[in-house]
Design a protein around this motif. Sequence first.
Motif, mmCIF file in Angstrom:
data_model
loop_
_atom_site.group_PDB
_atom_site.id
_atom_site.type_symbol
_atom_site.label_atom_id
_atom_site.label_comp_id
_atom_site.label_asym_id
_atom_site.label_seq_id
_atom_site.Cartn_x
_atom_site.Cartn_y
_atom_site.Cartn_z
ATOM 1 N N VAL A 141 0.892 -1.181 -0.022
ATOM 2 C CA VAL A 141 -0.036 -0.185 -0.044
ATOM 3 C C VAL A 141 0.977 1.106 0.050
ATOM 4 C CG1 VAL A 141 -1.692 1.274 1.282
ATOM 5 C CG2 VAL A 141 -1.961 -1.174 1.046
ATOM 6 N N TRP A 142 1.942 1.295 0.746
ATOM 7 C CA TRP A 142 2.855 2.660 0.930
ATOM 8 C C TRP A 142 3.223 2.632 -0.534
ATOM 9 C CZ3 TRP A 142 8.225 2.947 0.381
ATOM 10 C CH2 TRP A 142 8.789 4.381 1.013
ATOM 11 N N VAL A 143 3.856 1.571 -1.310
ATOM 12 C CA VAL A 143 4.650 1.690 -2.446
ATOM 13 C C VAL A 143 3.627 2.163 -3.434
ATOM 14 C CG1 VAL A 143 5.603 0.386 -4.545
ATOM 15 C CG2 VAL A 143 6.379 -0.142 -2.093
ATOM 16 N N LYS A 144 2.379 1.727 -3.384
ATOM 17 C CA LYS A 144 1.478 2.145 -4.601
ATOM 18 C C LYS A 144 0.976 3.535 -4.185
ATOM 19 C CE LYS A 144 -0.837 0.168 -7.358
ATOM 20 N NZ LYS A 144 -0.815 0.292 -8.697
ATOM 21 N N ASN A 145 1.174 4.180 -2.850
ATOM 22 C CA ASN A 145 0.578 5.425 -2.776
ATOM 23 C C ASN A 145 1.713 6.294 -3.070
ATOM 24 O OD1 ASN A 145 -1.819 4.946 -1.547
ATOM 25 N ND2 ASN A 145 -1.126 4.901 0.361
ATOM 26 N N ASN A 146 3.145 5.831 -3.216
ATOM 27 C CA ASN A 146 4.254 6.679 -3.544
ATOM 28 C C ASN A 146 4.684 6.354 -5.093
ATOM 29 O OD1 ASN A 146 5.590 7.919 -1.059
ATOM 30 N ND2 ASN A 146 4.768 5.880 -0.471
ATOM 31 N N TYR A 147 3.803 5.808 -5.958
ATOM 32 C CA TYR A 147 4.054 5.743 -7.407
ATOM 33 C C TYR A 147 2.703 6.019 -8.149
ATOM 34 C CZ TYR A 147 4.557 3.304 -11.738
ATOM 35 O OH TYR A 147 4.484 2.940 -12.995
ATOM 36 N N SER A 148 2.918 6.609 -9.344
ATOM 37 C CA SER A 148 1.967 6.643 -10.094
ATOM 38 C C SER A 148 2.370 7.056 -11.697
ATOM 39 C CB SER A 148 1.107 8.052 -9.828
ATOM 40 O OG SER A 148 1.802 9.184 -10.305
ATOM 41 N N ASP A 149 1.696 6.362 -12.665
ATOM 42 C CA ASP A 149 2.074 6.275 -13.867
ATOM 43 C C ASP A 149 2.351 7.716 -14.446
ATOM 44 O OD1 ASP A 149 2.187 3.485 -14.113
ATOM 45 O OD2 ASP A 149 -0.219 3.412 -14.988
ATOM 46 N N GLU A 150 1.473 8.590 -14.050
ATOM 47 C CA GLU A 150 1.616 9.960 -14.508
ATOM 48 C C GLU A 150 2.822 10.563 -14.003
ATOM 49 O OE1 GLU A 150 -0.844 8.775 -12.742
ATOM 50 O OE2 GLU A 150 -2.321 8.715 -14.499
ATOM 51 N N GLU A 151 3.160 10.292 -12.708
ATOM 52 C CA GLU A 151 4.627 10.913 -12.255
ATOM 53 C C GLU A 151 5.930 10.465 -12.853
ATOM 54 O OE1 GLU A 151 5.353 13.390 -10.085
ATOM 55 O OE2 GLU A 151 3.223 13.876 -9.977
ATOM 56 N N VAL A 152 5.787 9.205 -13.531
ATOM 57 C CA VAL A 152 6.740 8.564 -14.072
ATOM 58 C C VAL A 152 6.703 9.110 -15.607
ATOM 59 C CG1 VAL A 152 7.513 6.112 -15.206
ATOM 60 C CG2 VAL A 152 6.694 6.034 -12.691
ATOM 61 N N LEU A 153 5.638 9.117 -16.037
ATOM 62 C CA LEU A 153 5.817 9.582 -17.466
ATOM 63 C C LEU A 153 6.312 11.158 -17.424
ATOM 64 C CD1 LEU A 153 2.218 8.426 -18.944
ATOM 65 C CD2 LEU A 153 4.693 8.078 -19.687
ATOM 66 N N LYS A 154 5.858 11.927 -16.650
ATOM 67 C CA LYS A 154 6.442 13.349 -16.289
ATOM 68 C C LYS A 154 7.948 13.277 -16.257
ATOM 69 C CE LYS A 154 5.903 17.519 -13.766
ATOM 70 N NZ LYS A 154 5.111 18.082 -12.580
ATOM 71 N N TRP A 155 8.593 12.317 -15.379
ATOM 72 C CA TRP A 155 9.779 12.235 -15.089
ATOM 73 C C TRP A 155 10.626 11.743 -16.371
ATOM 74 C CZ3 TRP A 155 13.490 8.017 -14.707
ATOM 75 C CH2 TRP A 155 14.514 8.341 -14.366
ATOM 76 N N ILE A 156 10.122 10.632 -17.005
ATOM 77 C CA ILE A 156 10.900 10.042 -18.115
ATOM 78 C C ILE A 156 10.858 10.907 -19.548
ATOM 79 C CG2 ILE A 156 10.669 7.781 -17.276
ATOM 80 C CD1 ILE A 156 8.559 7.400 -19.236
ATOM 81 N N THR A 157 10.006 11.826 -19.540
ATOM 82 C CA THR A 157 9.921 12.823 -20.688
ATOM 83 C C THR A 157 10.901 13.821 -20.736
ATOM 84 O OG1 THR A 157 7.458 12.447 -20.765
ATOM 85 C CG2 THR A 157 8.282 14.441 -22.189
ATOM 86 N N VAL A 158 11.653 13.948 -22.084
ATOM 87 C CA VAL A 158 12.545 15.136 -22.282
ATOM 88 C C VAL A 158 11.937 15.997 -22.918
ATOM 89 C CG1 VAL A 158 15.000 15.478 -23.499
ATOM 90 C CG2 VAL A 158 14.344 13.326 -22.607
ATOM 91 N N SER A 159 11.910 17.127 -22.208
ATOM 92 C CA SER A 159 11.338 18.247 -22.686
ATOM 93 C C SER A 159 12.025 19.334 -23.443
ATOM 94 C CB SER A 159 10.488 19.187 -21.561
ATOM 95 O OG SER A 159 11.463 19.404 -20.519
#
Length: 335
Positions: free
Chosen positions: A27-45
């Motif tokens: 539960v703790w890991v799931k609450n500290n992970y989101s697909d949206e945040e990962v996508l934001k982080w991996i995108t080169v702007s």
Amino acid sequence: MFNCVFKPRLRTKALIVSAILGCLVFVWVKNNYSDEEVLKWITVSDNKLKDPLLNRHQFSYSLNTDICQSRKADIVVIVHTAVHNSLRRMKSRDTWAGIVQIDQHSIVTIFMIGQTMDYSMQRLLVQESRYHNDIVQGNFLDSYRNLTYKHIMALGWVNTHCPDAKLIVKVDDDVLVNLFNLATYIYKYGFQNDFLYCLSYTFSFPKRIPGSKWYVGYNDYPFMMYPVFCSGAAYLISPNAAMKLFQASSDIRFFWIDDLYVTGFLVLKVGLRHKQMIPGHDFVNTSTLTKDSMFLDAQYVWYSQWDYIIKSVPFPYKAAYGVLDGTTQGTTHLQ
């Protein structure tokens, strides 16, 4: 008597506590992970930060093949191989990669490779390429940390050079492909679009222990969990899905674990769904002879494993399949 009752109770309590702790961690890991945040982080702007190969796709080829121009290819198998693994390539050509047609579907096998600084090794590769016409060599150093370049190059190469392909099969060079099981799968389900069929990993976590082969520090990946991704040993993908992933890499930052990059990050970006392999299709590590899996790690029993698979072909059809005494003889047609 007391000890016999007491110990099982302790074990039961320990299991209950472990299960509760496991649930809390999950539960703790799931609450500290989101697909949206990962996508934001991996995108080169910032365009200035884009990788010439990975993002701009400025691949060039020291060695190339026109095999898909010389004959139509329905199924294209791309094999990730290392410069020095000539023996593995020959074992593949001697067995499953020697088959060029099955159930009216033509098959092409291409070995994907990077650059070497060893002049004598390069000379041998040139000779091998001229003889077999099945090697593509990209403009990056062939190394474990550059597999992501190789992966993206391969997907782009197939879409550019094999326009008639209906299915792409990606395997590593230590994987033996049971083409009979592959043909059975195609016969049952046909060729599909937006298709990725693999052994997928859900709830997979970064290795944070220094010294691990797959160690990933927090600076390299700050999240507690990876998105769903496929085992890169072997998977099936439709050409249109491969093209979507190739195009999606234009603004996704480099990550050295290629399985995760291609079938995790890029799949997440394009919204492709993973289709989980059923038992009998997924990659199996075995030293026991079997004909019941599509992909096999059979390095130490390679030829005997292939002969065992070939011998499973019904006897009346062996001549038509080009099979003599349980072995394939040169270029083989299975129909």
